[in-house]
Design an enzyme around this catalytic site. Structure first.
Site, PDB file in Angstrom:
ATOM      1  N   GLU A 196       0.842  -1.192   0.000  1.00 31.39           N
ATOM      2  CA  GLU A 196       0.000   0.000   0.000  1.00 31.39           C
ATOM      3  C   GLU A 196       0.880   1.245   0.000  1.00 31.39           C
ATOM      4  O   GLU A 196       1.722   1.417   0.877  1.00 31.39           O
ATOM      5  CB  GLU A 196      -0.921   0.000   1.209  1.00 31.39           C
ATOM      6  CG  GLU A 196      -1.681   1.296   1.441  1.00 31.39           C
ATOM      7  CD  GLU A 196      -2.523   1.732   0.242  1.00 31.39           C
ATOM      8  OE1 GLU A 196      -2.340   2.883  -0.215  1.00 31.39           O
ATOM      9  OE2 GLU A 196      -3.333   0.921  -0.242  1.00 31.39           O
ATOM     10  N   GLY A 227      -7.611   2.618   2.621  1.00 30.66           N
ATOM     11  CA  GLY A 227      -7.984   3.105   1.307  1.00 30.66           C
ATOM     12  C   GLY A 227      -8.869   4.337   1.309  1.00 30.66           C
ATOM     13  O   GLY A 227      -8.938   5.080   2.289  1.00 30.66           O
ATOM     14  N   THR A 228      -9.557   4.546   0.198  1.00 29.89           N
ATOM     15  CA  THR A 228     -10.438   5.700   0.051  1.00 29.89           C
ATOM     16  C   THR A 228     -11.540   5.682   1.100  1.00 29.89           C
ATOM     17  O   THR A 228     -11.871   6.713   1.692  1.00 29.89           O
ATOM     18  CB  THR A 228     -11.055   5.709  -1.363  1.00 29.89           C
ATOM     19  OG1 THR A 228     -10.018   5.899  -2.324  1.00 29.89           O
ATOM     20  CG2 THR A 228     -12.071   6.829  -1.504  1.00 29.89           C
ATOM     21  N   ALA A 285     -24.581  15.110  -9.496  1.00 26.78           N
ATOM     22  CA  ALA A 285     -25.569  14.829  -8.456  1.00 26.78           C
ATOM     23  C   ALA A 285     -25.667  13.338  -8.170  1.00 26.78           C
ATOM     24  O   ALA A 285     -26.741  12.803  -7.922  1.00 26.78           O
ATOM     25  CB  ALA A 285     -26.938  15.380  -8.853  1.00 26.78           C
ATOM     26  N   LEU A 295     -18.672  -0.122  -4.084  1.00 26.86           N
ATOM     27  CA  LEU A 295     -19.143   0.022  -2.713  1.00 26.86           C
ATOM     28  C   LEU A 295     -18.203  -0.746  -1.793  1.00 26.86           C
ATOM     29  O   LEU A 295     -17.810  -1.872  -2.109  1.00 26.86           O
ATOM     30  CB  LEU A 295     -20.565  -0.532  -2.568  1.00 26.86           C
ATOM     31  CG  LEU A 295     -21.643   0.115  -3.438  1.00 26.86           C
ATOM     32  CD1 LEU A 295     -22.913  -0.720  -3.416  1.00 26.86           C
ATOM     33  CD2 LEU A 295     -21.914   1.532  -2.969  1.00 26.86           C
ATOM     34  N   HIS A 310     -41.973  -3.955  17.917  1.00 28.51           N
ATOM     35  CA  HIS A 310     -42.912  -2.823  17.902  1.00 28.51           C
ATOM     36  C   HIS A 310     -42.657  -1.922  19.117  1.00 28.51           C
ATOM     37  O   HIS A 310     -42.468  -2.414  20.226  1.00 28.51           O
ATOM     38  CB  HIS A 310     -44.350  -3.339  17.949  1.00 28.51           C
ATOM     39  CG  HIS A 310     -45.368  -2.238  18.028  1.00 28.51           C
ATOM     40  ND1 HIS A 310     -45.761  -1.517  16.923  1.00 28.51           N
ATOM     41  CD2 HIS A 310     -46.032  -1.703  19.091  1.00 28.51           C
ATOM     42  CE1 HIS A 310     -46.639  -0.602  17.305  1.00 28.51           C
ATOM     43  NE2 HIS A 310     -46.822  -0.691  18.619  1.00 28.51           N
TER      44      HIS A 310
END
Length: 455
Positions: free
Chosen positions: A33, A39-40, A183, A315, A441
């Site tokens: 690396e 990383g990013t 966008a 992703l 709930h």
């Protein structure tokens, strides 16, 4: 020449996790690396962006809390303090990755990697003045921001007027007027942060909707919401040039200019595969990405490509799973990659999470589908926590196979809730079986159960 079972080029999510899993399986492993482990994602993407967005959300809650019976007068926002905290968060997580490498006896080589070819001891990679060899090679070099050749861009970048998300995440002062070009997910998340803390933001997008391929109704809801909050959107617009203090664009055949004191270039990302010698091995590429199969193997036996560099789904969580599949293939463990149940998230406020097919994409693939839309006001918790909320959930069901194939949600906790749907799609359970699941709930995720009963 030091020899390894596996050499991983790139220390981002795909790279470091693949190294970790390979080492845990007993393979002698090295990671090369050139910059920072993580990383990013950890250093200039997912994590720092979410750190900023969380602070912006807290500020908005403070300034709009009176409707909930909480008065917080005189709330202020300290952008420099937010950036400082972002640095601490990044440092903590990067240290965690480095610790995992040490714990698993992965050798981390801090240098730029260059593939030399294949020798008698395996694939040879030069880094930091040394040459290393390995039986298997994993390419995990990630992606980089696309900077279109728009006139004036290079000059603007040289004087700091035009920036990418990398530079933007380090600036300690807020601009007064910000123009965001693009966008998509990154552009919108950054635009939302700055707009939420008082910056006037103009978003210029060449397409007719924001947020790329997400559900069109969700896209419109977000645009309407942020327009009400003061953000300007210039859709169907082409950027012509960057000037000394603004951006010139064309919309409806007319040339217009918007003045600003900063331009964020967010025109997408592309795989990083050049300059490291993949051509010496004859690795197949297509449209700027490395071609891989369902095991993340390239056309060269023993060479894998995981994460953004293969261009499938850019992703971090996709990279994690690809890393595990590649490591398992090396270790002889049956496994393969599936992309139909991977969630995409837009960490705006409200959040957006999508998975699988839209009604339109499913029909294009020849499926007969039914779409069910349900407002989140079916959830008691949502009504209790969100004043006048307009969030909703959509389920897409393949009526022939009687299987859930997609889900699209805008509203509270969407990123967390969508994992439930991912399991539903991945396991291919029929809706009649899913209806028998018991949800807590009150919870916002109860909207999923309600939607199932509307199929």
């Amino acid at each position: 020449m030091e020899q390894f079972d596996v050499i991983v080029i790139g220390g981002g999510p795909g790279g470091y996790l693949c190294a970790e899993r390979a080492a845990q399986g007993g393979l002698k492993t090295a990671v090369i690396e050139a910059k920072h482990m993580g990383g990013t994602c950890l250093n200039e993407g997912c994590i720092p962006t979410k750190t900023l967005l969380n602070s912006a959300k807290m500020y908005r809650h403070a300034t709009e809390s009176a409707v909930y019976g909480v008065k917080c007068e005189g709330a202020t926002f300290d952008h420099a303090a937010v950036i400082e905290r972002k640095g601490r968060v990044v440092k903590t997580l990067v240290s965690g990755v480095e610790g995992a490498m040490r714990a698993n006896k992965v050798k981390v080589i801090r240098a730029t990697a260059e593939i030399q070819g294949r020798g008698k001891d395996g694939f040879e990679v030069a880094a930091g003045g040394e040459v290393y060899a390995a039986k298997r090679l994993v390419i995990a070099t990630g992606s980089e921001a696309v900077v279109p050749p728009i006139p004036g861009t290079q000059e603007g970048m040289e004087r700091g007027f035009v920036v990418t998300n990398r530079e933007m995440l380090s600036q300690t002062t807020l601009p007064h007027e910000l123009v965001v070009i693009g966008a998509g997910v990154i552009g919108l998340e950054m635009a939302v942060y700055f707009a939420s803390v008082g910056v006037h933001v103009t978003v210029i997008e060449m397409m007719g909707k924001i947020a790329g391929p997400i559900d069109a109704e969700i896209s419109k809801l977000l645009q309407d919401d942020y327009t009400k909050r003061g953000m300007d959107f210039k859709l169907n617009s082409k950027v012509l040039r960057i000037t000394e203090n603004g951006v010139v664009y064309e919309q409806d055949g007319k040339e217009q200019e918007v003045k600003c004191d900063c331009v964020l270039m967010s025109a997408g990302r592309r795989p990083v595969i050049g300059g490291m010698g993949i051509e010496k091995l004859g690795i197949e590429t297509e449209r700027g990405a490395i071609v891989t199969d369902r095991h993340l193997c390239t056309n060269v036996p023993g060479v894998y490509a995981v994460g953004d560099c293969n261009g499938k789904m850019m992703l971090a969580h996709t990279a994690y799973r690809e890393a595990e599949v590649a490591a398992n293939h090396m270790l002889g463990i049956a496994d393969e990659m599936k992309y139909n149940a991977i969630t995409s998230v837009l960490y705006t406020d409200p959040e957006v999470a999508t998975i699988g097919e839209t009604k339109e994409s499913a029909q294009e693939k020849g499926m007969t589908v039914k779409e069910v839309k349900l407002p989140l006001i079916y959830s008691g918790r949502y009504v209790a926590e969100v004043e006048n909320g307009s969030g909703f959930i959509k389920l897409v069901v393949d009526t022939d196979r009687k299987r859930l194939v997609g889900c699209h949600m805008v509203g509270s906790y969407a990123s967390e809730i969508m994992m439930t749907v991912a399991m539903m799609i991945d396991t291919e359970l029929p809706p009649e079986r899913l209806k028998k699941l018991v949800f807590p709930h009150p919870s916002v995720c109860e909207a999923i159960r309600e939607a199932l009963f509307h199929i």
